[in-house]
Design a protein around this motif. Structure first.
Motif, PDB file in Angstrom:
ATOM      1  N   TYR A   1       0.853  -1.190   0.000  1.00 45.99           N
ATOM      2  CA  TYR A   1       0.000   0.000   0.000  1.00 45.99           C
ATOM      3  C   TYR A   1       0.888   1.240   0.000  1.00 45.99           C
ATOM      4  O   TYR A   1       1.856   1.315   0.751  1.00 45.99           O
ATOM      5  CB  TYR A   1      -0.919   0.022   1.230  1.00 45.99           C
ATOM      6  CG  TYR A   1      -2.025  -1.007   1.150  1.00 45.99           C
ATOM      7  CD1 TYR A   1      -3.242  -0.685   0.558  1.00 45.99           C
ATOM      8  CD2 TYR A   1      -1.833  -2.289   1.638  1.00 45.99           C
ATOM      9  CE1 TYR A   1      -4.247  -1.624   0.464  1.00 45.99           C
ATOM     10  CE2 TYR A   1      -2.846  -3.236   1.549  1.00 45.99           C
ATOM     11  CZ  TYR A   1      -4.046  -2.899   0.959  1.00 45.99           C
ATOM     12  OH  TYR A   1      -5.044  -3.828   0.864  1.00 45.99           O
TER      13      TYR A   1
ATOM     14  N   ALA B   1      -3.666   0.548  -3.100  1.00 44.25           N
ATOM     15  CA  ALA B   1      -3.073  -0.781  -3.171  1.00 44.25           C
ATOM     16  C   ALA B   1      -2.341  -0.956  -4.496  1.00 44.25           C
ATOM     17  O   ALA B   1      -2.808  -0.493  -5.536  1.00 44.25           O
ATOM     18  CB  ALA B   1      -4.159  -1.843  -3.042  1.00 44.25           C
TER      19      ALA B   1
ATOM     20  N   GLU C   1      -6.025  -5.761  -4.925  1.00 48.07           N
ATOM     21  CA  GLU C   1      -6.468  -6.523  -3.756  1.00 48.07           C
ATOM     22  C   GLU C   1      -7.120  -7.848  -4.160  1.00 48.07           C
ATOM     23  O   GLU C   1      -6.891  -8.883  -3.534  1.00 48.07           O
ATOM     24  CB  GLU C   1      -7.429  -5.679  -2.915  1.00 48.07           C
ATOM     25  CG  GLU C   1      -6.756  -4.478  -2.296  1.00 48.07           C
ATOM     26  CD  GLU C   1      -7.712  -3.504  -1.642  1.00 48.07           C
ATOM     27  OE1 GLU C   1      -7.270  -2.811  -0.710  1.00 48.07           O
ATOM     28  OE2 GLU C   1      -8.885  -3.430  -2.033  1.00 48.07           O
TER      29      GLU C   1
END
Length: 157
Positions: A21, A27, A63
């Protein structure tokens, strides 16, 4: 002058995704992808040529990739080539050519989830397009949109 920077790859992950991150909270995931081609040499011998590519994905797509992808999984990646160069703290110049993924589509189910004819509920919507992370359309499961009656007889080009 026209230009185009678009890459389409199908291959297997060479390592598990690495999710990080940024300080902004965005992300970013990186993983390696191996693509292979088989060809016949002039001698008639079959040969295989493998290309290893670094893939970078951002936001919600990053993610999702981190959650579902593992080394060895087959994926389709659509994106653009990006060249980056930098200097290390000890003064050495480094550079890389990578694919910045706009879309990552999973082409296999995870091991142990092989159920004939049933969609994989855990991965529904797991293919994402673009930075806005909208689910990609699965053309095999949805009907094409209906055209208005007034356009039915017109040629679309």
């Amino acid at each position: 002058m026209a230009s185009l920077n678009r890459v389409f790859l199908i291959g297997r992950l060479t390592r598990d995704p690495d999710l990080r991150y940024l300080s902004s909270g965005t992300a970013v995931v990186t993983f390696g992808l191996a693509t292979s081609r088989v060809y016949t040499a002039q001698s008639g011998e079959k040969k295989e040529d493998t290309c290893f590519v670094r893939i970078v994905s951002w936001g919600r797509q990053a993610e999702i990739c981190n959650q579902y992808l593992k080394k060895g999984r087959l994926v389709f990646v659509e994106g653009r080539l990006q060249y980056r160069a930098w200097e290390t703290p000890d003064g050495k110049k480094r550079s890389t050519l990578e694919v910045n993924a706009n879309r990552v589509q999973f082409l296999e189910r995870p091991a142990g989830q092989e159920v004939a004819g049933e969609p994989l509920k855990e991965m529904a919507g797991a293919s994402y397009s673009g930075q806005n992370s909208q689910p990609a359309v699965d053309l095999g499961t949805e009907e094409p949109p209906k055209l208005d009656k007034k356009f039915e007889d017109e040629v679309p080009f």
